[in-house]
Motif scaffolding. Structure first.
Motif, short mmCIF file in Angstrom:
data_model
loop_
_atom_site.label_atom_id
_atom_site.label_comp_id
_atom_site.label_asym_id
_atom_site.label_seq_id
_atom_site.Cartn_x
_atom_site.Cartn_y
_atom_site.Cartn_z
N LYS A 112 -50.27 7.27 6.59
CA LYS A 112 -50.04 5.82 6.66
C LYS A 112 -50.50 5.13 5.39
O LYS A 112 -49.85 4.19 4.92
CB LYS A 112 -50.76 5.24 7.89
N LEU A 113 -51.60 5.58 4.81
CA LEU A 113 -52.05 4.99 3.55
C LEU A 113 -51.08 5.33 2.42
O LEU A 113 -50.84 4.50 1.54
CB LEU A 113 -53.45 5.50 3.21
N ARG A 155 -48.88 -6.56 4.44
CA ARG A 155 -48.20 -6.05 5.63
C ARG A 155 -49.22 -5.39 6.55
O ARG A 155 -50.12 -4.68 6.09
CB ARG A 155 -47.12 -5.04 5.24
N GLY A 207 -51.10 3.15 -1.82
CA GLY A 207 -52.07 3.95 -1.10
C GLY A 207 -51.92 5.44 -1.31
O GLY A 207 -52.36 6.23 -0.48
N ILE A 236 -50.68 -2.71 8.86
CA ILE A 236 -50.55 -1.27 9.04
C ILE A 236 -51.10 -0.93 10.42
O ILE A 236 -52.27 -1.16 10.71
CB ILE A 236 -51.31 -0.49 7.96
N ASP A 276 -51.94 -3.91 3.89
CA ASP A 276 -51.72 -3.26 2.60
C ASP A 276 -51.67 -4.31 1.50
O ASP A 276 -51.78 -5.52 1.76
CB ASP A 276 -50.48 -2.38 2.65
N ALA A 280 -45.82 -0.97 10.34
CA ALA A 280 -46.32 -1.38 9.02
C ALA A 280 -45.32 -2.17 8.21
O ALA A 280 -45.70 -2.94 7.36
CB ALA A 280 -46.73 -0.12 8.24
N GLN A 289 -49.36 -5.67 -0.01
CA GLN A 289 -48.28 -6.64 0.16
C GLN A 289 -48.50 -7.50 1.41
O GLN A 289 -47.58 -8.18 1.86
CB GLN A 289 -46.94 -5.91 0.25
N GLY A 317 -47.99 3.11 2.67
CA GLY A 317 -48.23 1.73 2.25
C GLY A 317 -48.18 1.60 0.74
O GLY A 317 -48.38 2.56 -0.01
N ASP A 318 -47.92 0.41 0.26
CA ASP A 318 -47.81 0.17 -1.18
C ASP A 318 -49.16 0.37 -1.85
O ASP A 318 -50.13 -0.30 -1.53
CB ASP A 318 -47.30 -1.25 -1.42
N TRP A 357 -56.03 -3.42 -0.71
CA TRP A 357 -55.95 -3.38 0.75
C TRP A 357 -57.04 -4.26 1.35
O TRP A 357 -58.07 -4.50 0.74
CB TRP A 357 -56.12 -1.95 1.25
#
Length: 253
Positions: free
Chosen positions: A226-227, A172, A233, A174, A168, A137, A170, A230-231, A157
């Motif tokens: 994972k969420l 990125r 989440g 995931i 995400d 990620a 940003q 992430g930014d 997202w």
């Protein structure tokens, strides 16, 4: 089908190796077989492969141990396990297997899984500047990345349903397993309502996932982690005590 798409089949049963190899060969894949993990590693050191079909139950060294020892540059792995091995299935998913299929399996089902995994990997490598080892990620993606047109957006997202990719806020990538992606899709297609575990099972496990009942708890835990990593989440999936789970953000198709 490009004949240079190479599949390595690892199973101690010669009959299964031959059956899978011949079937995939008829569908345009070049295949090699290995009777055990030692032979698998020897072939990986000598040749390039695009995917590994790896059996779990093998003498001396099992498939899970072999999976654990594969390096970051290894090709994607689809694991095969005897029916009823739900623990192996969960552990395999936890260890990073790209997919998991119960034995005995229909060769056509295995073919469909192989095509899905390869298509997902091809979509990622088609993104400018991305490489296979750069899937985690934290790797940022450049502007103008690949998009299939079937996209759900929530809280910044972006979920590409066609390419089966998640980005995400940003931009990125995931990295999600197939089960995690199906579970997130179930949430995103039923937002802002409390979903029971049974509903999530019905909407995410697929017709061929007989053992998903146990695995969904692992998938849900990993997806929420994972969420959260992430930014933006941190509170996307909320637990509603004694009722189920709530996908908090609104979704735009």
């Amino acid at each position: 089908m490009d004949l240079q798409t190479r599949i390595l089949i690892v199973d101690d049963d010669e009959g299964i190796r031959s059956l899978i190899g011949e079937f995939l060969g008829k569908h345009g894949y070049a295949t090699e077989t290995a009777a055990d993990p030692d032979a698998m590693r020897a072939l990986l050191a000598q040749q390039r492969f695009d995917l590994i079909v790896l059996d779990v139950m093998m003498p001396r060294e099992d498939g899970l141990t072999a999976l654990r020892q594969l390096g970051p540059d290894a090709p994607p792995v689809i694991m095969l396990s005897a029916v009823g091995s739900d623990v192996d299935r969960i552990v395999g998913l936890e260890m990073g297997a790209d997919d998991y299929l119960a034995k005995p399996c229909n060769p056509r089902e295995l073919l469909a899984r192989i095509r899905t995994v390869l298509r997902r990997r091809a979509a990622v490598t088609a993104i400018p500047g991305a490489s296979v080892p750069a899937l985690p990620a934290e790797q940022p993606l450049p502007e103008g990345d690949v998009q299939s047109g079937e996209v759900l957006r929530f809280a910044g997202w972006r979920m590409d349903l066609g390419l089966r990719l998640l980005f995400d806020p940003q931009n990125r990538l995931i990295s999600l397993s197939d089960g995690e992606f199906r579970l997130l899709r179930a949430f995103a297609e039923h937002p802002r309502r409390v979903l029971t575990r049974d509903q999530l099972l019905d909407w995410s496990r697929g017709e061929d996932s007989e053992l998903y009942d146990r695995a969904i708890d692992v998938q849900l835990s990993r997806l929420r982690r994972k969420l959260s990593d992430g930014d933006g989440g941190g509170d996307i999936i909320r637990t509603v005590r004694n009722e189920g789970y709530l996908f908090v953000p609104s979704v735009i198709a």
